[in-house]
Design an enzyme around this catalytic site. Sequence first.
Site, short mmCIF file in Angstrom:
data_model
loop_
_atom_site.label_atom_id
_atom_site.label_comp_id
_atom_site.label_asym_id
_atom_site.label_seq_id
_atom_site.Cartn_x
_atom_site.Cartn_y
_atom_site.Cartn_z
N SER A 170 0.86 -1.19 0.00
CA SER A 170 0.00 0.00 0.00
C SER A 170 0.89 1.23 0.00
CB SER A 170 -0.89 0.01 1.25
OG SER A 170 -1.51 1.28 1.43
N TYR A 188 -2.46 -0.48 10.27
CA TYR A 188 -2.50 -0.84 8.86
C TYR A 188 -1.18 -0.49 8.18
CZ TYR A 188 -4.08 -1.02 4.00
OH TYR A 188 -4.21 -1.30 2.67
#
Length: 254
Positions: free
Chosen positions: A138, A151
């Site tokens: 990501s 995350y």
Amino acid sequence: MFSLQGKSAVITGGGSGIGQAMSQLFAKQGATVHIIELNEEAARQTVDTITQAGGQAQAHHLNISQQAEVVRVFQEIGKIDILVNNAGIAHVGNVENTAEADFERVYQVNVKGAYNCLYAALPLMKAQGGGAILNLASIAAVVGISDRFAYSMSKGAIFAMTLSVARDYLDAGIRCNSISPARVHTPFVDGFIAKNYAGREEEIFEKLSKSQPIGRMGKPEEVAALALYLCSDEAGFVTGCDYPLDGGFIKLNN
């Protein structure tokens, strides 16, 4: 070009969103797709869609945080030419409001789950003389995003594991790369907004969409197209690379 004819592809989280788009595209290109899913119904629906279109796919109900189960299922699959570590979960919060249980939950799926799949797949790939691995990282691995502490931690680990595996398995003919998407419009995103911003769904969706300089979220099919290239023989000279798929977020969001 980009044929996967005769190849066996394992895709975690292949029942929805980006994983579903990859599963459908890989099957269309000739691969036998093995969908690893905690959501058994989603996996079956994706398999049905693929088989109705003339492709080949199987569903495997599996919690990727359980190593023994992952090893057992992967050994049953046997031939794995492609592994896509796509399954993942999110959490909203900075360090102070990330409870230990939330941190552990994200770690178990996003980090340990990917490790377990690598642990199970690499011996099989070595034995057959090579393979291609793709990890879904990501932009959160390389830029600071507010309230995404756990995350971001997990995706930073994915980024680092990609480089480590690429280096360690050069001589085994195994390539390992990653894709770092920005926001991609999936059912996961819709559910995330509904859960965390109830009553403000349209406002938040618009805000998140426009945080990409290109002015919109990505599409699962756009991630799948890049994934197909990186897992195909045409990418045979590509390993140890991360590909931002971010609508200009990293370089243009000044």
